[in-house]
Structures are given as structure tokens and as C-alpha cells.
Design an enzyme around this catalytic site. Structure first.
Site: not given
Length: 510
Positions: A80, A82
Site C-alpha cells: 500500500d 499511505d
């Protein structure tokens, strides 16, 4: 030789069992001992042992295993963006809060007086639950029990008596908390868990505005307030993206070891992919800072605006090519995933079909237990790793000398209360009540050093939090930042520790 070694093991386990879990009083005192004698003896024994040696510190670079994970079996690493590869500075919380607050005034016409409400760092923690109907923010443990002392309306704590009046008992029905069905609608009609770090400034804004309404005797609907705050913070994200792009270093931490970690993965011929809900330009600015301008060369597949968790749950949603030059999506049919091309949306089934990757060969890292980890491990057999930035603060607290001493005395005092609660001594109830009050005071101290309002992200007084229970279920390993994996080889195996069950703690072989 084997017998002697086993005997030494037995003695070690017995030593630690006595030290941390049991106070043998009757064997060491005369037959006429009193409860006060027992207390003083236990206190002296605790102080004596702690003066000799405190428990070892936990390393902040640790990688902690919930499930056995052999990296030799991992050929594909997914990430991922963030709060996984991109770790934000506190300035991000202030920015999101200010943007959401300003939109409440300009878009939803909230009173201009809320413009004076400033963001409160360290007010909230991740993993709390918000009761949409009652307008209460609270902490719930893994048994769905409300932790008393952590229920707030606005910024005002709610008494235990009031909580019991509202909920009838301290247990929240499962259907009230968790309605995560196949469609994974994480915002329920009753209660929502705020499970990522982007939700922390949102919680602060929600509580600040609720407190403003309460103190100014302004009537409001808690559900409408929740929806307006959530919408305002969400509407602020596009502006947040542009501001971060303009001055990325102000908002992102740069971990110099992250590039070393990615170089090592590439040297060992591992496949890499990135799946993020964020838009390309925003990701490009951040990745250029944390990995370098050539960051795209590390990844075999890059998918932006994936709309997780729907990326992992939708059966059919076409994957599209993103055009950097025009900042738009092309309409061409995608039949293969090429390195150097940026993709948009799609589904996990398309990803797996086009790459021919197998779930058991794949390790995916994210920060959100539900959006990032739940579906891929439960439905697709991926191995998973969680990046939990709060671990740095939590471990700092655990390593504090006073904290260790208080924990040790709390364990001994609790054992003392349990052992002596059936005493027939005159005034026993009064003495035990004093001990229980002391125990309660220590527990409050231990809670407040993590966070004055809500305590630790990972535990209530005795139990794991609802958040940590889900984290341990969905993550094979977890750590505070990606580069911590550099502490171990590319073929390292992570082993979970054998936990002590309630019926095992007195056994030598636990």
C-alpha cells in the site's frame, strides 16, 4: 545430559513463574500472618526483585509475528502507499483537520465560531468506535466490552453510570459493532470503527464540534454531525493532495533505509507491486521523495485509485490504463500488465490472472486491517504484513522503567487480591477494598501514559482492544516501518511466541 538440560529449563520456568505470576506467602511467613503482613511481604519481594533486574527492553525495530512466516517462500512483495511506504509528519493531521473544519463552515454553513477550534494532537487514537446514533466515541476490547473511562461525548467523559444507562450493560452486541458482510460496508448504521491514521484528525474535529454544540446549547443530530464531518474531511483530500505535491518534504518523513530495502528485494529477483487508493500525481511526488525519481523502476505492477477494499471484493470492474500526459484514463482493453505502465482501478482477480502469481507466494503490506489485509488473507490466501506507526510510541512507553515497575507490582497485587479474597480475617473486606482501590489507581496510571483519554492502541486494562484482535487475525507480521525488515535476512522465518492460556500459567511447560 538431556535430563540435566530439562531440569535447568524447569528451574528457569519456575523462577519466572514465581517472579511474575505468583506470591508464595504461606511457606515464608509464620502461621499467624495477617493480610497486612501478606501485603508488606509481597511489596518487599517485588521491590527486591525489581532492584536486581527489570524486564528487557523491546526493540523499536522489531518485526512481530502473529503467524509463522517463512520469507524463503515469498517471491512477490506488494505494498500500500499511505502510511505504509509514505509515513506522514504531524503536519498532515493539522492540514486534514483545518481543511475539514473550513469546509464545515463554507459548505455546510456550520457556525463560524468553530473556526476557533484548533486541532488537538494526541487527543484520539486509532481503533476507537463512534456510536453514530448516540454521538459517543469509545474504546472497545476484543470481547466487545466498553472500557469504562474511555467514553466521550465531545471532549467530555461520560460516567460509568451513564454508560450503563445508555447501553444497559458494558457489552456491545456484535451486530451493533460488526456488520462486515460480503459487501464490507465498514460504516454501519449503528457504530463505525475509525481504523486508519487518516481518521485521527477526523475524530478530533468530530469531538471538538460536538463539544462546541454541547457547551453553547446548540441542538444537533449526532448522525448528521458525523456524516458532515466525514464528508468535509473527505472533500478536503483533493486540496490536501495538491498542497502535499507542492511541498512534499513538509508532510512526509524520509526513511533513508527504505531504498536499501527495495534494492535488496530487487537484487534477489523478487516481484514488486503497488496498490493504492491515492491518485498518481500525489503518489509520484511522495515516492520520488522516499525512494527517488526512478521509483517506478522497482515495481512490476503499479495500480492507483484502486478503491480498496472494493479492489479486493468486486467481481467485475475493468482495469484501465492511466495516461500521465493527459492525467486521464484510457479506454483500451487491458489484457496484460506491463512494467512501466500505470493502471487504474480493476480487481484482484484480474491482477492474479494476468500475472499468474499465487497467493501463497505473495506478501502484502498495508496499514489498514480491513481495507488492506482482511480480504486478501481470508479470501485469496495472501500472506500479510501490517505497518503500525504507533508502535514506536507504544514501545517507548513499555520500555519506561517506572512503567515496568508499575506493571510488575500490578501483577503481584492482583494475584494477592485473588489469593486472599476469601480470607476470614476480621476487617478483611475493608483491607481488600483498599487493595482494589490501589489496583484501580495503578491501572489508570498505566492507561494514561499511553494516551490520557483512551490509553493504548493495543490493549484495555486486561484484554486486547477490538483493533488489535483484528490486527492479529489478519496480519501474519507487524512492525512500525517497512525498513525494519532489513534487520533480518531475505530468507528469515518469523515465529510467533507460544502464548500462555489462562489454564496454563501455573504450569512449568508453557
Amino acid at each position: 545430559m538431556i535430563f540435566n538440560k530439562a531440569s535447568r529449563v524447569c528451574r528457569v520456568f519456575e523462577h519466572h513463574r514465581k517472579r511474575f505470576y505468583s506470591i508464595i506467602i504461606k511457606d515464608e511467613l509464620s502461621g499467624n500472618y495477617t493480610l497486612n503482613d501478606a501485603y508488606n511481604h509481597a511489596k518487599k519481594k517485588c521491590q527486591c526483585k525489581l532492584s536486581k533486574k527489570l524486564p528487557k527492553d523491546v526493540t523499536k525495530k522489531g518485526v512481530f509475528a502473529c503467524n509463522e512466516l517463512d520469507l524463503k517462500e515469498i517471491n512477490v512483495y506488494g505494498f500500500d502507499y499511505d502510511y505504509t511506504l509514505a509515513v506522514y509528519k504531524p503536519a498532515m493531521d493539522f492540514l486534514l483537520y483545518d481543511l475539514g473544519r473550513n469546509l464545515l463552515i463554507s459548505k455546510f454553513k456550520y457556525p463560524k465560531g468553530i473556526s476557533e477550534l484548533e486541532y488537538k494532537p494526541n487527543w484520539a487514537i486509532r481503533g476507537l468506535h463512534y456510536d453514530i446514533e448516540k454521538g459517543l466515541l469509545m474504546k472497545i476490547d476484543s470481547f466487545l466490552q466498553i472500557q469504562f473511562g474511555t467514553v466521550y461525548k465531545g471532549l467530555t467523559p461520560i460516567s460509568e453510570k451513564e454508560v450503563l444507562r445508555l447501553y444497559k450493560n458494558k457489552n456491545i452486541p456484535l451486530a451493533y459493532v460488526d456488520t462486515h458482510g460480503k459487501n464490507h460496508q465498514y460504516i454501519t448504521s449503528k457504530m463505525v470503527q475509525l481504523a486508519d491514521l487518516f481518521s485521527v484528525p477526523e475524530m478530533s474535529l468530530l469531538c471538538n464540534v460536538a463539544e462546541y454544540f454541547e457547551r453553547n446549547q446548540i441542538s444537533y443530530n449526532p448522525e448528521i454531525l458525523f456524516n458532515d464531518v466525514k464528508t468535509s474531511v473527505g472533500m478536503g483530500h483533493p486540496l490536501m493532495h495538491s498542497l502535499v505535491i507542492e511541498n512534499t518534504a513538509e508532510y512526509l518523513e524520509k526513511d533513508p533505509k527504505l531504498r536499501i530495502f527495495f534494492d535488496r528485494l530487487r537484487e534477489h529477483k523478487k516481484k514488486l507491486f503497488l496498490i493504492t487508493n491515492s491518485p498518481y500525481k500525489f503518489v509520484n511526488a511522495g515516492m520520488s521523495l522516499v525512494l527517488g525519481e526512478d521509483w517506478e523502476e522497482f515495481f512490476d505492477v503499479i495500480i492507483v485509485q484502486a478503491r480498496k477494499p472494493m479492489f479486493f471484493t468486486d467481481e467485475s470492474r475493468p482495469i484501465r490504463v492511466y495516461c500521465k500526459e493527459s492525467n486521464t484514463m484510457l479506454w483500451d482493453k487491458v489484457t496484460e500488465l506491463k512494467k512501466g505502465t500505470i493502471y487504474f482501478e480493476g480487481t484482484v482477480k484480474q491482477l492474479m490472472a494476468m500475472t499468474k502469481w499465487k497467493g501463497e507466494d505473495l506478501l502484502y503490506f498495508g496499514d489498514h486491517p480491513y481495507s488492506d489485509l482482511a480480504d486478501v488473507t481470508l479470501e485469496h490466501g495472501w500472506r500479510t504484513g501490517a505497518i503500525i506507526n504507533e508502535l514506536n510510541h507504544e514501545i517507548d512507553t513499555l520500555n519506561n522503567e517506572d512503567f515496568k515497575k508499575n506493571c510488575s507490582w500490578l501483577a503481584i497485587l492482583t494475584q494477592l487480591i485473588e489469593d486472599q479474597q476469601d480470607s476470614q480475617e476480621p476487617d478483611a473486606r475493608e483491607t481488600l477494598k483498599k487493595w482494589e482501590m490501589e489496583r484501580d489507581s495503578i491501572r489508570k496510571q498505566l492507561k494514561s501514559v499511553f494516551n490520557p483519554q483512551f490509553g493504548s492502541v493495543f490493549r484495555t486494562h486486561n484484554n486486547p482492544t477490538y483493533f488489535s484482535r483484528r490486527l492479529f487475525r489478519f496480519a501474519d507480521i507487524y512492525t512500525s516501518q517497512m525498513s525494519n525488515l532489513l534487520e533480518h535476512s531475505i530468507t528469515h522465518t518469523y515465529y510467533p511466541r507460544r502464548g500462555v492460556m489462562p489454564h496454563e500459567y501455573a504450569s512449568l511447560f508453557v
